[in-house]
Design a protein around this motif. Structure first.
Motif, mmCIF file in Angstrom:
data_model
loop_
_atom_site.group_PDB
_atom_site.id
_atom_site.type_symbol
_atom_site.label_atom_id
_atom_site.label_comp_id
_atom_site.label_asym_id
_atom_site.label_seq_id
_atom_site.Cartn_x
_atom_site.Cartn_y
_atom_site.Cartn_z
ATOM 1 N N ASP A 127 12.678 -16.156 -7.715
ATOM 2 C CA ASP A 127 13.829 -16.980 -8.092
ATOM 3 C C ASP A 127 14.539 -17.454 -6.830
ATOM 4 O O ASP A 127 15.004 -16.642 -6.015
ATOM 5 C CB ASP A 127 14.806 -16.173 -8.957
ATOM 6 N N PHE A 128 14.622 -18.750 -6.685
ATOM 7 C CA PHE A 128 15.249 -19.323 -5.501
ATOM 8 C C PHE A 128 16.636 -19.852 -5.860
ATOM 9 O O PHE A 128 16.772 -20.743 -6.700
ATOM 10 C CB PHE A 128 14.391 -20.448 -4.935
ATOM 11 N N PRO A 129 17.720 -19.308 -5.256
ATOM 12 C CA PRO A 129 19.069 -19.795 -5.553
ATOM 13 C C PRO A 129 19.345 -21.116 -4.834
ATOM 14 O O PRO A 129 19.233 -21.201 -3.606
ATOM 15 C CB PRO A 129 19.978 -18.685 -5.018
ATOM 16 N N TYR A 181 1.522 -25.733 1.811
ATOM 17 C CA TYR A 181 2.602 -24.837 1.426
ATOM 18 C C TYR A 181 2.067 -23.420 1.327
ATOM 19 O O TYR A 181 0.882 -23.179 1.110
ATOM 20 C CB TYR A 181 3.273 -25.283 0.124
ATOM 21 N N PHE A 182 2.996 -22.473 1.505
ATOM 22 C CA PHE A 182 2.658 -21.056 1.580
ATOM 23 C C PHE A 182 3.741 -20.255 0.873
ATOM 24 O O PHE A 182 4.936 -20.458 1.093
ATOM 25 C CB PHE A 182 2.522 -20.624 3.045
ATOM 26 N N ASP A 183 3.344 -19.328 -0.013
ATOM 27 C CA ASP A 183 4.278 -18.502 -0.778
ATOM 28 C C ASP A 183 3.814 -17.053 -0.688
ATOM 29 O O ASP A 183 2.717 -16.718 -1.130
ATOM 30 C CB ASP A 183 4.314 -18.975 -2.241
ATOM 31 N N ASN A 184 4.674 -16.210 -0.113
ATOM 32 C CA ASN A 184 4.317 -14.793 0.027
ATOM 33 C C ASN A 184 5.132 -13.886 -0.892
ATOM 34 O O ASN A 184 5.097 -12.668 -0.751
ATOM 35 C CB ASN A 184 4.496 -14.339 1.480
ATOM 36 N N GLY A 185 5.880 -14.461 -1.840
ATOM 37 C CA GLY A 185 6.657 -13.663 -2.764
ATOM 38 C C GLY A 185 8.125 -13.569 -2.427
ATOM 39 O O GLY A 185 8.953 -13.260 -3.298
ATOM 40 N N THR A 186 8.491 -13.800 -1.181
ATOM 41 C CA THR A 186 9.897 -13.780 -0.762
ATOM 42 C C THR A 186 10.328 -15.095 -0.124
ATOM 43 O O THR A 186 11.525 -15.306 0.082
ATOM 44 C CB THR A 186 10.156 -12.652 0.239
ATOM 45 N N ALA A 187 9.383 -15.955 0.198
ATOM 46 C CA ALA A 187 9.706 -17.240 0.828
ATOM 47 C C ALA A 187 8.605 -18.239 0.524
ATOM 48 O O ALA A 187 7.431 -17.880 0.345
ATOM 49 C CB ALA A 187 9.874 -17.087 2.341
ATOM 50 N N LEU A 188 9.008 -19.502 0.459
ATOM 51 C CA LEU A 188 8.068 -20.614 0.300
ATOM 52 C C LEU A 188 8.229 -21.539 1.493
ATOM 53 O O LEU A 188 9.346 -21.949 1.830
ATOM 54 C CB LEU A 188 8.345 -21.382 -0.992
ATOM 55 N N VAL A 189 7.124 -21.859 2.130
ATOM 56 C CA VAL A 189 7.122 -22.765 3.267
ATOM 57 C C VAL A 189 6.329 -24.007 2.889
ATOM 58 O O VAL A 189 5.182 -23.911 2.457
ATOM 59 C CB VAL A 189 6.508 -22.112 4.521
ATOM 60 N N VAL A 190 6.956 -25.167 3.028
ATOM 61 C CA VAL A 190 6.279 -26.448 2.804
ATOM 62 C C VAL A 190 6.260 -27.188 4.134
ATOM 63 O O VAL A 190 7.313 -27.389 4.756
ATOM 64 C CB VAL A 190 6.991 -27.289 1.732
ATOM 65 N N GLN A 191 5.082 -27.586 4.564
ATOM 66 C CA GLN A 191 4.941 -28.228 5.876
ATOM 67 C C GLN A 191 4.260 -29.577 5.738
ATOM 68 O O GLN A 191 3.205 -29.704 5.121
ATOM 69 C CB GLN A 191 4.141 -27.325 6.826
ATOM 70 N N ALA A 210 9.999 -27.030 5.732
ATOM 71 C CA ALA A 210 11.173 -26.494 5.055
ATOM 72 C C ALA A 210 10.807 -25.128 4.489
ATOM 73 O O ALA A 210 9.772 -24.975 3.833
ATOM 74 C CB ALA A 210 11.629 -27.428 3.930
ATOM 75 N N THR A 211 11.657 -24.130 4.746
ATOM 76 C CA THR A 211 11.425 -22.778 4.266
ATOM 77 C C THR A 211 12.535 -22.391 3.303
ATOM 78 O O THR A 211 13.725 -22.481 3.640
ATOM 79 C CB THR A 211 11.394 -21.778 5.438
ATOM 80 N N LEU A 212 12.142 -21.964 2.119
ATOM 81 C CA LEU A 212 13.088 -21.528 1.094
ATOM 82 C C LEU A 212 12.946 -20.030 0.916
ATOM 83 O O LEU A 212 11.865 -19.553 0.546
ATOM 84 C CB LEU A 212 12.818 -22.242 -0.238
ATOM 85 N N LEU A 213 14.005 -19.278 1.186
ATOM 86 C CA LEU A 213 13.952 -17.829 1.083
ATOM 87 C C LEU A 213 14.637 -17.356 -0.190
ATOM 88 O O LEU A 213 15.519 -18.032 -0.727
ATOM 89 C CB LEU A 213 14.600 -17.175 2.304
#
Length: 492
Positions: A127-129, A181-191, A210-213
């Motif tokens: 869940d990303f706030p 893009y990369f998702d490790n469960g705690t952050a999503l990185v889109v490049q 852009a990194t969404l934590l």
């Protein structure tokens, strides 16, 4: 704005959506202290390498002062942003080297990497706030931004975006251009990797991410920016750096049954300085507390976070009135309820010590006030009032509030007392009249009798006594003189 094509596999795409860009005039000034220090929160997702991976092939220009360049914190009401220059070590720490991530978790989007003005949906594993709302899906666009709206339409560049560098990028013009893009469960990185501008290919390639934590932080990292962002043309595509959010309002069209029109209103925007976006720079945006974080009435109405928070008992929600749930807030009558700033069945007294909740893994902490009782109920009950409702209504003297039963009792009591008083007054008047008449009959020479005699309509009056009788008789007489059987007064 410009129109984007959305991947056909994406359900729920709205073609007829009116986008109305209105930045809300409701601005709240915060008085929170600026961050005195920012911890080095690496966004490298567990990489312990001392060397900033991914920067080895980018050299700094010679002759520049390598002193730290950090912009001061900027308060955007919903976020606090901090820009790190190319010579600050934090900017390198915030860059995520996707090449060093697990290969099976790094995904290259084939459609986005080979098309122009295309967008595709990406599911998050956490869940990303975002502006206080929790997101599980985002839409990645080729134009260097992420669309965060729930209603997906074609004019994605208008609002509800996370834009590290929104511009007219076209990954299809170069084989080296990719969107990963990369998702490790705690952050999503889109490049956006080695992408070119569609209308000016010769400027060179851009690489940024852009990194969404999961704690709500948003990090923009820039590896290759071959030209000043302020020089990028916005003729064929908007150029934006920052964030935006909006709420959707559904309007019914009376002329056409069962047809509704959705209008999107932008209530806030974060605009970052484009002149600060250079090679090896970074921007970290830390979310500030919002009204949506409170789950009960007491802490909501007493919150001191820079917003005018109000509690709506019907929705069981705390809000400033301007968020993605705006339509539900208005349709449920919450703006009227929020004027009273009251909590039913809740004790708003804070009992120390306060419970402190760490909202961010930095030096910023949010103090959440706790209450000892449960959530509230509606101020305007639609059914018969309960005992608690009656007690509250009796205290609303300013509104003249009262229950139906008490009002009926007051009305009935007033009518009963008035009827009794009226009857008593009438009986007293009749009794007095009878007594006066009897008195005057037996005392013809009394002041009262003479008073009524003097006010007879005749000009003269005399009193005749029948001989052998003690009863008076009244008769009108001629002017002064004597007649048989009458005693005439000259003064009559």
């Amino acid at each position: 704005g410009v129109l984007y094509e959305v991947v056909q596999s994406l359900p729920g795409v709205e073609d007829n959506v009116e986008v109305d860009i209105h930045v809300s005039s409701h601005r709240w000034r915060r008085h929170s202290e600026a961050l005195k220090s920012v911890n080095t929160n690496r966004a490298s997702l567990g990489q312990d390498s001392s060397e900033p991976g991914g920067f080895s092939d980018v050299l700094l220009e010679e002759g520049h002062d390598n002193t730290t360049q950090i912009e001061e914190d900027t308060d955007h009401n919903y976020y606090t942003s901090r820009t790190y220059g190319p010579y600050d070590s934090t900017s390198r720490d915030l860059w995520v080297n996707i090449d060093q991530m697990e290969k099976d978790k790094v995904k290259i989007h084939g459609i986005l990497s080979n098309t122009h003005r295309q967008a595709a949906r990406v599911n998050l594993s956490f869940d990303f706030p975002f502006y206080g709302h929790f997101l599980r899906e985002i839409t990645v666009a080729t134009g260097g931004f992420i669309y965060t709206g729930e209603v997906v339409h074609r004019m994605l560049t208008a609002t509800q975006y996370i834009a590290p560098l929104m511009a007219n990028f076209d990954p299809s013009v170069s084989r080296n251009s990719t969107v990963r893009y990369f998702d490790n469960g705690t952050a999503l990185v889109v490049q956006w990797d080695h992408v070119h501008l569609q209308d000016n290919y010769n400027l060179g390639s851009f690489t940024f991410q852009a990194t969404l934590l999961n704690d709500g932080r948003i990090i923009f990292g820039y590896k290759e920016i071959p030209v000043a962002v302020t020089q990028i043309s916005s003729t064929n595509h908007p150029v934006k750096v920052g964030l935006s959010d909006a709420f959707v309002v559904v309007h019914r069209i009376q002329q056409i049954p069962n047809v509704r029109r959705r209008t999107i209103y932008e209530y806030h925007r974060v605009e970052l300085q484009m002149s600060k976006i250079t090679n090896l720079s970074a921007v970290e945006m830390i979310p500030l507390p919002t009204c949506l974080q409170f789950t009960s009435c007491g802490p909501c109405v007493t919150a001191q976070i820079g917003f005018n928070c109000s509690w709506c008992s019907k929705l069981q929600r705390c809000s400033s009135g301007f968020d993605r749930h705006r339509q539900d807030w208005v349709d449920s009558g919450c703006p009227e309820e929020s004027k009273y700033k009251m909590c039913e069945n809740a004790d708003t007294t804070q009992t120390p010590p306060y419970s402190t909740t760490t909202f961010l893994p930095t030096t910023t902490k949010i103090r959440v006030l706790t209450t000892t009782r449960g959530s509230s109920t509606s101020h305007l009950p639609t059914s018969l009032p309960t005992e608690d409702d009656t007690k509250i209504a009796l205290h609303l003297k300013d509104n003249g509030a009262s229950t139906d039963d008490s009002a009926a009792e007051k009305k009935g009591g007033t009518l009963h007392a008035g009827l009794i008083v009226g009857i008593l007054v009438l009986v007293l008047i009749v009794a007095a009249a009878i007594l006066v008449t009897i008195y005057m009959y037996h005392h013809p020479t009394s002041a009262a009798s003479l008073f009524f005699i003097e006010r007879r309509p005749s000009r003269w009056a005399a009193m005749k006594f029948r001989r052998g009788s003690g009863h008076p008789a009244y008769a009108e007489v001629e002017p002064v003189g004597e007649k048989e059987g009458f005693i005439v007064s000259e003064q009559c």
